[in-house]
Design a protein around this motif. Structure first.
Motif, PDB file in Angstrom:
ATOM      1  N   HIS A 154       0.927  -1.312  -0.009  1.00 50.48           N
ATOM      2  CA  HIS A 154       0.232  -0.014   0.128  1.00 50.48           C
ATOM      3  C   HIS A 154       0.701   1.370  -0.165  1.00 50.48           C
ATOM      4  CE1 HIS A 154      -3.797  -2.478   0.719  1.00 50.48           C
ATOM      5  NE2 HIS A 154      -3.005  -2.959   1.591  1.00 50.48           N
ATOM      6  N   ALA A 155       0.593   2.072  -0.878  1.00 47.91           N
ATOM      7  CA  ALA A 155       1.482   3.273  -1.052  1.00 47.91           C
ATOM      8  C   ALA A 155       1.179   4.207  -0.156  1.00 47.91           C
ATOM      9  CB  ALA A 155       1.116   4.023  -2.426  1.00 47.91           C
ATOM     10  N   CYS A 156      -0.095   4.168   0.351  1.00 49.40           N
ATOM     11  CA  CYS A 156      -0.511   4.955   1.787  1.00 49.40           C
ATOM     12  C   CYS A 156       0.241   5.127   2.829  1.00 49.40           C
ATOM     13  CB  CYS A 156      -2.016   4.944   1.922  1.00 49.40           C
ATOM     14  SG  CYS A 156      -2.864   3.648   2.301  1.00 49.40           S
ATOM     15  N   VAL A 157       0.902   3.799   3.033  1.00 47.59           N
ATOM     16  CA  VAL A 157       1.423   3.396   4.395  1.00 47.59           C
ATOM     17  C   VAL A 157       2.869   4.079   4.397  1.00 47.59           C
ATOM     18  CG1 VAL A 157       2.211   1.539   6.043  1.00 47.59           C
ATOM     19  CG2 VAL A 157       0.064   1.322   4.693  1.00 47.59           C
ATOM     20  N   GLY A 158       3.184   4.984   4.826  1.00 51.76           N
ATOM     21  CA  GLY A 158       4.359   5.669   4.917  1.00 51.76           C
ATOM     22  C   GLY A 158       5.367   4.804   5.887  1.00 51.76           C
ATOM     23  N   GLU A 159       5.049   4.604   6.875  1.00 50.36           N
ATOM     24  CA  GLU A 159       5.759   3.750   7.879  1.00 50.36           C
ATOM     25  C   GLU A 159       4.984   2.876   8.851  1.00 50.36           C
ATOM     26  OE1 GLU A 159       9.885   4.793  10.460  1.00 50.36           O
ATOM     27  OE2 GLU A 159       8.105   5.513  11.246  1.00 50.36           O
ATOM     28  N   VAL A 160       5.515   1.789   9.222  1.00 44.61           N
ATOM     29  CA  VAL A 160       4.965   0.766  10.159  1.00 44.61           C
ATOM     30  C   VAL A 160       6.095   0.831  11.407  1.00 44.61           C
ATOM     31  CG1 VAL A 160       4.539  -1.381  10.849  1.00 44.61           C
ATOM     32  CG2 VAL A 160       3.739  -0.796   8.730  1.00 44.61           C
ATOM     33  N   ARG A 161       5.436   1.004  12.680  1.00 46.25           N
ATOM     34  CA  ARG A 161       6.447   0.940  13.621  1.00 46.25           C
ATOM     35  C   ARG A 161       5.790   0.510  15.030  1.00 46.25           C
ATOM     36  NH1 ARG A 161       5.602   6.463  12.163  1.00 46.25           N
ATOM     37  NH2 ARG A 161       4.025   7.251  13.514  1.00 46.25           N
ATOM     38  N   GLY A 162       6.483  -0.411  15.746  1.00 45.57           N
ATOM     39  CA  GLY A 162       5.759  -0.941  16.952  1.00 45.57           C
ATOM     40  C   GLY A 162       6.427  -1.923  17.789  1.00 45.57           C
ATOM     41  N   VAL A 163       5.886  -2.393  18.614  1.00 41.11           N
ATOM     42  CA  VAL A 163       6.655  -3.722  19.334  1.00 41.11           C
ATOM     43  C   VAL A 163       5.358  -4.458  20.181  1.00 41.11           C
ATOM     44  CG1 VAL A 163       6.923  -2.252  21.428  1.00 41.11           C
ATOM     45  CG2 VAL A 163       8.343  -4.528  20.986  1.00 41.11           C
ATOM     46  N   GLY A 164       5.306  -5.635  20.234  1.00 43.49           N
ATOM     47  CA  GLY A 164       4.390  -6.202  21.205  1.00 43.49           C
ATOM     48  C   GLY A 164       3.155  -6.218  20.574  1.00 43.49           C
ATOM     49  N   ALA A 165       1.969  -5.616  21.144  1.00 37.87           N
ATOM     50  CA  ALA A 165       0.493  -5.441  20.805  1.00 37.87           C
ATOM     51  C   ALA A 165       0.531  -3.851  20.562  1.00 37.87           C
ATOM     52  CB  ALA A 165      -0.414  -6.130  21.455  1.00 37.87           C
ATOM     53  N   PHE A 166       1.387  -3.186  20.119  1.00 38.12           N
ATOM     54  CA  PHE A 166       1.439  -1.800  20.105  1.00 38.12           C
ATOM     55  C   PHE A 166       2.324  -1.188  18.746  1.00 38.12           C
ATOM     56  CE2 PHE A 166       2.815   1.830  23.168  1.00 38.12           C
ATOM     57  CZ  PHE A 166       1.812   2.504  23.216  1.00 38.12           C
ATOM     58  N   TRP A 167       1.188  -1.130  17.732  1.00 35.22           N
ATOM     59  CA  TRP A 167       1.709  -0.693  16.476  1.00 35.22           C
ATOM     60  C   TRP A 167       1.052   0.504  15.898  1.00 35.22           C
ATOM     61  CZ3 TRP A 167       5.929  -3.261  14.089  1.00 35.22           C
ATOM     62  CH2 TRP A 167       6.429  -4.674  15.025  1.00 35.22           C
ATOM     63  N   ALA A 168       1.700   1.052  14.852  1.00 32.21           N
ATOM     64  CA  ALA A 168       0.777   2.303  14.404  1.00 32.21           C
ATOM     65  C   ALA A 168       1.604   2.241  12.817  1.00 32.21           C
ATOM     66  CB  ALA A 168       1.423   3.464  14.970  1.00 32.21           C
ATOM     67  N   LEU A 169       0.495   2.653  11.984  1.00 29.52           N
ATOM     68  CA  LEU A 169       0.587   2.757  10.707  1.00 29.52           C
ATOM     69  C   LEU A 169       0.620   4.082  10.347  1.00 29.52           C
ATOM     70  CD1 LEU A 169      -0.721  -0.362  11.002  1.00 29.52           C
ATOM     71  CD2 LEU A 169      -1.083  -0.087   8.385  1.00 29.52           C
ATOM     72  N   ASP A 170       1.669   4.834   9.750  1.00 31.53           N
ATOM     73  CA  ASP A 170       1.677   6.364   9.386  1.00 31.53           C
ATOM     74  C   ASP A 170       1.390   6.242   8.145  1.00 31.53           C
ATOM     75  OD1 ASP A 170       2.478   8.953   9.379  1.00 31.53           O
ATOM     76  OD2 ASP A 170       3.881   8.623  10.896  1.00 31.53           O
ATOM     77  N   LEU A 171      -0.230   7.077   7.989  1.00 24.41           N
ATOM     78  CA  LEU A 171      -0.550   7.019   6.447  1.00 24.41           C
ATOM     79  C   LEU A 171      -0.499   8.435   5.869  1.00 24.41           C
ATOM     80  CD1 LEU A 171      -3.879   5.182   7.420  1.00 24.41           C
ATOM     81  CD2 LEU A 171      -1.634   4.370   6.533  1.00 24.41           C
ATOM     82  N   VAL A 172      -0.119   8.247   4.536  1.00 24.74           N
ATOM     83  CA  VAL A 172       0.588   9.577   3.746  1.00 24.74           C
ATOM     84  C   VAL A 172      -0.286   9.566   2.589  1.00 24.74           C
ATOM     85  CG1 VAL A 172       2.656   9.605   5.055  1.00 24.74           C
ATOM     86  CG2 VAL A 172       2.312   8.314   2.783  1.00 24.74           C
ATOM     87  N   VAL A 173      -0.351  10.920   2.078  1.00 27.97           N
ATOM     88  CA  VAL A 173      -0.738  10.982   0.651  1.00 27.97           C
ATOM     89  C   VAL A 173       0.341  11.168  -0.560  1.00 27.97           C
ATOM     90  CG1 VAL A 173      -2.992  11.646   1.309  1.00 27.97           C
ATOM     91  CG2 VAL A 173      -1.217  13.482   0.969  1.00 27.97           C
ATOM     92  N   ASP A 174       1.651  11.399   0.217  1.00 25.64           N
ATOM     93  CA  ASP A 174       2.706  11.540  -0.743  1.00 25.64           C
ATOM     94  C   ASP A 174       3.817  10.800  -0.100  1.00 25.64           C
ATOM     95  OD1 ASP A 174       5.061  12.303  -2.055  1.00 25.64           O
ATOM     96  OD2 ASP A 174       4.273  14.237  -2.727  1.00 25.64           O
ATOM     97  N   PRO A 175       4.375   9.466  -0.349  1.00 27.66           N
ATOM     98  CA  PRO A 175       5.345   8.849   0.338  1.00 27.66           C
ATOM     99  C   PRO A 175       6.659   9.539   0.273  1.00 27.66           C
ATOM    100  CG  PRO A 175       4.077   7.429  -1.210  1.00 27.66           C
ATOM    101  CD  PRO A 175       3.620   8.786  -1.496  1.00 27.66           C
ATOM    102  N   THR A 176       6.845  10.517  -0.807  1.00 25.15           N
ATOM    103  CA  THR A 176       8.248  10.973  -0.788  1.00 25.15           C
ATOM    104  C   THR A 176       8.177  12.359   0.082  1.00 25.15           C
ATOM    105  OG1 THR A 176       8.342  10.761  -3.208  1.00 25.15           O
ATOM    106  CG2 THR A 176       9.760  12.326  -2.384  1.00 25.15           C
ATOM    107  N   THR A 177       7.280  13.133   0.321  1.00 26.51           N
ATOM    108  CA  THR A 177       7.040  14.308   0.954  1.00 26.51           C
ATOM    109  C   THR A 177       6.683  13.997   2.676  1.00 26.51           C
ATOM    110  OG1 THR A 177       5.010  14.991   0.468  1.00 26.51           O
ATOM    111  CG2 THR A 177       7.039  15.836  -0.663  1.00 26.51           C
ATOM    112  N   ARG A 178       6.298  12.732   2.731  1.00 28.24           N
ATOM    113  CA  ARG A 178       5.551  12.315   3.670  1.00 28.24           C
ATOM    114  C   ARG A 178       4.218  13.074   4.356  1.00 28.24           C
ATOM    115  NH1 ARG A 178      11.140  10.519   7.025  1.00 28.24           N
ATOM    116  NH2 ARG A 178      11.812   8.888   5.360  1.00 28.24           N
TER     117      ARG A 178
END
Length: 434
Positions: A349-373
């Motif tokens: 998915h191009a809209c997912v700029g970054e995935v980060r987390g640990v355990g049961a604690f995660w975030a998907l940082d969603l973007v409309v421009d992967p280059t500029t974030r």
């Protein structure tokens, strides 16, 4: 339309909301990782409500403990000793680092942070409190001013002695860093200069979420918390770690601070301590700080501090987490299921700029421009949330993010079911990418 909904809209004043613009979902039942609405539709709970049902919904052992305590003693004032309160304090201090023997109980996380700050101010004789811009510490007066996110704006009186600084967050770095090492070094230098510019002799405490939660679930880089500890020691500043969201298994460890080589002076907690079954929070106090009040009264308290029903739930929750390996399950879920699964989703998915987390604690940082974030706007995020709910998934969303924060008891099959729904819903987000 249900009677519950009609009564709610007529009489209930909801937090953080424009009252005429909301349509709250009616929840009538819950069990394990699922909740049901008033039309008997089932949803997989990827939110743990507000990230607190760490042992899942309606765990029979904890429900039974609350019932048993209600039959024995529903309530007693905090000035009296009580078996459940004492046992809860022993168990909670037992998961803290060595040298934390005392627990001050509150009704939740916000007042835990309020009292931690009060303790720090009394110990140091100073008033200022430093916290990061990307943070959330609660909705009461000092806590909301210590909070860094935009919910602070309408409540910020500029009279509470709170000062903000930027913490490390490489994906959206304020320091033009390109590596974790650079981000850590530059963030610590920024904090060092903030302390110098504010006057270290005026600063009572630095309060940090060990892993910021609502602000985006971004773990501090190696060495950062140790660097903050060093600055606090250098200037006689109390270090407070806020474990309200990250603690009690959420990060795949009993406390998130277990993942780092650091010992603060005060630890605040709530949420997962009893999975929110009955409101409870508190401050775990290091021995040197507690000694300040050995012969000097602490000027604070709450009518329901250490409420027996809440403490009975905490005792049962902690024993259950140990007996059922719930903390270990959260760690394994993150390592074997969520980490790899979300990484695959990010690749699709191009809209997912970054995935980060640990355990049961995660975030998907969603973007409309992967280059500029550039962050995904609220309208597009709401479309993804709507698609998730239509498919039977209850997500947690904030700003431009989807947080994957299910019960720590979730099975692999349930986790993969939720990831599959989220994977499909994110196709809506991809249509907004430029």
């Amino acid at each position: 339309m249900s009677t519950a909904y009609e009564l709610d809209r007529k009489h209930v004043f909801h937090s953080w909301s424009a009252q005429a613009e909301i349509s709250p979902m009616v929840i009538t039942a819950a069990r394990g990782s699922y909740v049901w609405d008033d039309e008997d539709r089932r949803y997989l709970d990827f939110s743990s409500q507000l990230v607190f049902t760490n042992i899942g919904h309606q765990h029979p052992r904890v429900v039974a403990a609350i019932k048993e305590q209600a039959d024995r003693l529903c309530t007693i004032a905090p000035a009296f000793a009580n078996e459940q309160r004492a046992q809860a304090a022993e168990l909670i201090s037992g998961i803290a680092p060595d040298g934390f023997e005392k627990v001050f109980f509150t009704n939740g996380g916000a007042d835990a942070n309020e009292h931690a700050i009060r303790i720090a101010r009394i110990k140091t004789g100073r008033f200022k409190v430093l916290s990061t811009y990307r943070s959330y510490h609660g909705g009461t007066q000092t806590a909301i001013n210590a909070t860094g996110d935009p919910r602070r704006f309408a409540n910020d009186t500029a009279t509470t002695g709170t000062v903000h600084f930027f913490g490390p967050f490489l994906y959206r770095s304020e320091f033009h860093a390109t590596t974790e090492e650079e981000e850590c070094e530059r963030a610590l230098q920024h904090l060092r200069r903030t302390i110098e510019a504010e006057g270290p002799q005026t600063i009572a405490a630095i309060i940090l979420e060990t892993i910021p939660g609502t602000a985006g679930i971004f773990a501090p880089p190696p060495g950062y918390l140790a660097g903050v500890r060093e600055l606090c020691d250098q200037h006689g500043i109390v270090m407070i770690l806020d474990e309200v969201m990250a603690g009690f298994g959420r990060a795949g460890s009993w406390l998130a601070l277990d993942l780092y080589d650091v010992v603060p002076d005060l630890i605040t907690f709530a949420k997962g301590v009893n999975s929110g079954y009955v409101p409870l929070g508190g401050v775990i106090i290091s021995d040197p700080v507690a000694a300040v009040f050995d012969h000097t009264p602490y000027p604070g308290g709450l009518t329901y501090s250490g409420h027996p029903l809440a403490c009975a739930a905490a005792v049962a929750t902690i024993h259950t987490m140990r007996d059922e390996g719930i903390v270990e399950n959260a760690e394994r879920l993150g390592r074997e299921v969520f980490g790899p699964g979300l990484a695959e989703i990010a690749e699709r998915h191009a809209c997912v700029g970054e995935v980060r987390g640990v355990g049961a604690f995660w975030a998907l940082d969603l973007v409309v421009d992967p280059t500029t974030r550039e962050m995904m706007p609220a309208g597009a995020l709401n479309e993804i949330v709507g698609a998730s709910k239509s498919a039977g998934l209850l997500p947690f969303s904030n700003t431009n993010r989807i947080h994957v924060v299910p019960p720590c008891t979730m099975s692999d099959d349930e986790a993969r079911e939720g990831l599959a729904i989220l994977d499909e819903a994110l196709k809506v987000g991809d249509t907004h990418v430029r």
